[in-house]
Design a protein around this motif. Structure first.
Motif, PDB file in Angstrom:
ATOM      1  N   MET A 197       0.838  -1.179   0.000  1.00 18.91           N
ATOM      2  CA  MET A 197       0.000   0.000   0.000  1.00 18.91           C
ATOM      3  C   MET A 197       0.888   1.248   0.000  1.00 18.91           C
ATOM      4  O   MET A 197       1.993   1.213  -0.491  1.00 18.91           O
ATOM      5  N   PHE A 198       0.400   2.371   0.553  1.00 21.15           N
ATOM      6  CA  PHE A 198       1.167   3.614   0.508  1.00 21.15           C
ATOM      7  C   PHE A 198       2.280   3.638   1.527  1.00 21.15           C
ATOM      8  O   PHE A 198       3.209   4.405   1.405  1.00 21.15           O
ATOM      9  N   ILE A 199       2.215   2.780   2.551  1.00 30.87           N
ATOM     10  CA  ILE A 199       3.252   2.798   3.582  1.00 30.87           C
ATOM     11  C   ILE A 199       4.550   2.224   3.027  1.00 30.87           C
ATOM     12  O   ILE A 199       5.631   2.556   3.477  1.00 30.87           O
ATOM     13  N   SER A 200       4.458   1.381   2.016  1.00 24.83           N
ATOM     14  CA  SER A 200       5.671   0.814   1.442  1.00 24.83           C
ATOM     15  C   SER A 200       6.444   1.827   0.597  1.00 24.83           C
ATOM     16  O   SER A 200       7.604   1.617   0.299  1.00 24.83           O
ATOM     17  N   SER A 201       5.800   2.919   0.225  1.00 24.18           N
ATOM     18  CA  SER A 201       6.521   3.935  -0.544  1.00 24.18           C
ATOM     19  C   SER A 201       7.450   4.719   0.379  1.00 24.18           C
ATOM     20  O   SER A 201       7.267   4.757   1.593  1.00 24.18           O
ATOM     21  N   TRP A 202       8.443   5.358  -0.223  1.00 23.38           N
ATOM     22  CA  TRP A 202       9.433   6.104   0.561  1.00 23.38           C
ATOM     23  C   TRP A 202       8.813   7.298   1.270  1.00 23.38           C
ATOM     24  O   TRP A 202       9.171   7.594   2.409  1.00 23.38           O
ATOM     25  N   SER A 203       7.892   7.977   0.599  1.00 26.21           N
ATOM     26  CA  SER A 203       7.299   9.154   1.239  1.00 26.21           C
ATOM     27  C   SER A 203       6.458   8.760   2.440  1.00 26.21           C
ATOM     28  O   SER A 203       6.436   9.470   3.448  1.00 26.21           O
ATOM     29  N   GLY A 204       5.770   7.637   2.358  1.00 22.95           N
ATOM     30  CA  GLY A 204       4.994   7.166   3.509  1.00 22.95           C
ATOM     31  C   GLY A 204       5.888   6.832   4.691  1.00 22.95           C
ATOM     32  O   GLY A 204       5.574   7.138   5.835  1.00 22.95           O
ATOM     33  N   LEU A 205       7.025   6.196   4.402  1.00 21.27           N
ATOM     34  CA  LEU A 205       7.966   5.865   5.473  1.00 21.27           C
ATOM     35  C   LEU A 205       8.600   7.111   6.080  1.00 21.27           C
ATOM     36  O   LEU A 205       8.831   7.165   7.293  1.00 21.27           O
ATOM     37  N   VAL A 206       8.864   8.100   5.250  1.00 21.26           N
ATOM     38  CA  VAL A 206       9.430   9.358   5.757  1.00 21.26           C
ATOM     39  C   VAL A 206       8.430  10.046   6.685  1.00 21.26           C
ATOM     40  O   VAL A 206       8.795  10.526   7.765  1.00 21.26           O
ATOM     41  N   PHE A 207       7.162  10.065   6.284  1.00 25.38           N
ATOM     42  CA  PHE A 207       6.156  10.705   7.135  1.00 25.38           C
ATOM     43  C   PHE A 207       5.913   9.922   8.414  1.00 25.38           C
ATOM     44  O   PHE A 207       5.646  10.513   9.470  1.00 25.38           O
TER      45      PHE A 207
END
Length: 99
Positions: free
Chosen positions: A1-11
């Motif tokens: 989902m979106f958590i696997s993206s880098w921006s999700g992890l940064v946030f």
């Protein structure tokens, strides 16, 4: 989902850092309010990434941003009121019976 993206992890890392500042840096009221505002901004970024990834309307994100701005204004007015009444924003200077 979106958590696997880098921006999700940064946030998510930003939210964790803001929570850390909110919990452990409680010597001054201003640092607590800054940690709380940092958490709100990271949750705003996380919501915007999630809503953009799904393709939904962004009205909820704007409503959340308005609530975060109101929370910041309320915290700042509380800080000004406490500094005027107690002379500083140290938590150790607040008495339980004096407020």
């Amino acid at each position: 989902m979106f958590i696997s993206s880098w921006s999700g992890l940064v946030f998510l890392f930003m939210a964790g850092s803001g929570f850390n500042a909110f919990i452990f840096e409680h010597k001054h009221l201003l640092s607590v309010l800054l940690g709380l505002e940092f958490m709100m901004l990271s949750i705003f970024g996380l919501l915007s990434v999630a809503i953009t990834g799904v393709g939904l309307e962004a009205y909820f994100v704007m409503f959340f941003l308005v609530l975060a701005a109101c929370e910041g204004a309320l915290g700042l007015s509380l800080l000004v009121s406490i500094v005027r009444s107690h002379g500083g924003d140290y938590f150790s200077s607040f008495g339980v019976l004096s407020c």
